[in-house]
Design a protein around this motif. Structure first.
Motif, PDB file in Angstrom:
ATOM      1  N   ARG A 136      42.776  34.499  35.231  1.00 25.12           N
ATOM      2  CA  ARG A 136      42.005  34.547  36.482  1.00 25.12           C
ATOM      3  C   ARG A 136      40.559  34.921  36.184  1.00 25.12           C
ATOM      4  NH1 ARG A 136      46.323  38.403  39.773  1.00 25.12           N
ATOM      5  NH2 ARG A 136      48.127  36.979  39.637  1.00 25.12           N
ATOM      6  N   ILE A 170      46.888  32.708  42.128  1.00 23.96           N
ATOM      7  CA  ILE A 170      45.543  33.307  42.158  1.00 23.96           C
ATOM      8  C   ILE A 170      44.594  32.525  41.256  1.00 23.96           C
ATOM      9  CG2 ILE A 170      44.178  35.391  41.774  1.00 23.96           C
ATOM     10  CD1 ILE A 170      46.133  35.585  44.102  1.00 23.96           C
ATOM     11  N   MET A 174      40.808  30.944  41.982  1.00 22.74           N
ATOM     12  CA  MET A 174      39.646  31.207  41.145  1.00 22.74           C
ATOM     13  C   MET A 174      39.070  29.906  40.587  1.00 22.74           C
ATOM     14  SD  MET A 174      39.444  34.394  41.581  1.00 22.74           S
ATOM     15  CE  MET A 174      38.230  35.000  40.435  1.00 22.74           C
ATOM     16  N   CYS A 204      42.215  36.528  46.330  1.00 22.85           N
ATOM     17  CA  CYS A 204      41.466  36.574  45.075  1.00 22.85           C
ATOM     18  C   CYS A 204      40.373  37.623  45.209  1.00 22.85           C
ATOM     19  CB  CYS A 204      40.822  35.221  44.784  1.00 22.85           C
ATOM     20  SG  CYS A 204      41.985  33.881  44.550  1.00 22.85           S
TER      21      CYS A 204
END
Length: 234
Positions: A136, A170, A174, A204
């Protein structure tokens, strides 16, 4: 030793102050003596980590002007921390890597391909970051560089687009945010549209240059899709 500990605590107070940006010039002016303490702040809470990454990036960029090899060695230290063989997890390292390249044209030219390589999965020996949580941060770092030097991140587009289907939800958000740092491209729209419609409300964490804020995965896809208008609105 007490004097060094006191200096480290002062740096930490600077970064946790509401006026932290007013101290960045002095922090960067400390050069190599501040690099170690700033590294030690990267595993802390998200806001302190991002602020330390900004400060470390500016410090590294300042070093690159007068001692380019010393600055390159800091980047190589980032690379070592992100290497599985190092035994490190690397929390905060991608953020500091991205901030350093965003702040220094010299370092960006030398190392942008390395930064992008952490999101490139070739299915064989490569630099791909297979730790979902750390990946991420790698997407965020590419997005940070894309916003500062988009011409160097054009090669990241197909991998960011592929990231919209990352196994980690997530990471998908991103990747969508990172794509928003590149010039709009209609070819991004189908995957963004699918992600926007998927209803992913997982949040996020994003750094706006001062503080941490949260946005859902699907909201980030919608925001980047809106940049492709009118194609994205079709």
């Amino acid at each position: 030793m007490p004097r060094m500990r006191s200096a480290k605590q002062q740096l930490k107070r600077y970064l946790q102050s509401p006026q932290w940006r007013e101290h960045l010039h002095d922090i960067a002016a400390g050069g190599a003596t501040h690099v170690g303490p700033l590294f030690s702040f990267l595993p802390l809470d998200s806001q302190t980590m991002h602020r330390a990454a900004v400060a470390l990036g500016l410090t590294t960029a300042r070093l690159a002007e007068d001692e380019p090899e010393a600055a390159r060695n800091i980047i190589r230290r980032f690379m070592w921390h992100l290497n599985e063989e190092s035994g490190n997890i690397g929390w905060g390292i991608p953020e500091a890597f991205g901030e350093s390249l965003a702040a220094s044209p010299l370092l960006a030219g030398d190392f942008h391909r390395v930064l992008i390589s952490y999101i490139i999965n070739l299915g064989r020996d490569d630099n791909y970051c297979d730790n979902d949580i750390l990946r991420r941060s790698c997407y965020w770092a590419v997005g940070r560089l894309a916003r500062a030097r988009p011409q160097l991140c054009a090669a990241a587009r197909p991998w960011l687009r592929k990231g919209l289907d990352d196994k980690d939800v997530i990471c998908r958000g991103m990747a969508a945010w990172a794509l928003g740092g590149l010039p709009p491209d209609i070819m991004d729209a189908p995957a963004l549209r699918r992600l926007a419609a998927a209803g992913h409300d997982e949040c996020c964490e994003l750094f706006d240059g001062d503080r941490i804020h949260e946005k859902s995965v699907s909201d980030l896809a919608r925001e980047t899709l809106a940049q492709i208008a009118p194609a994205g609105a079709a």
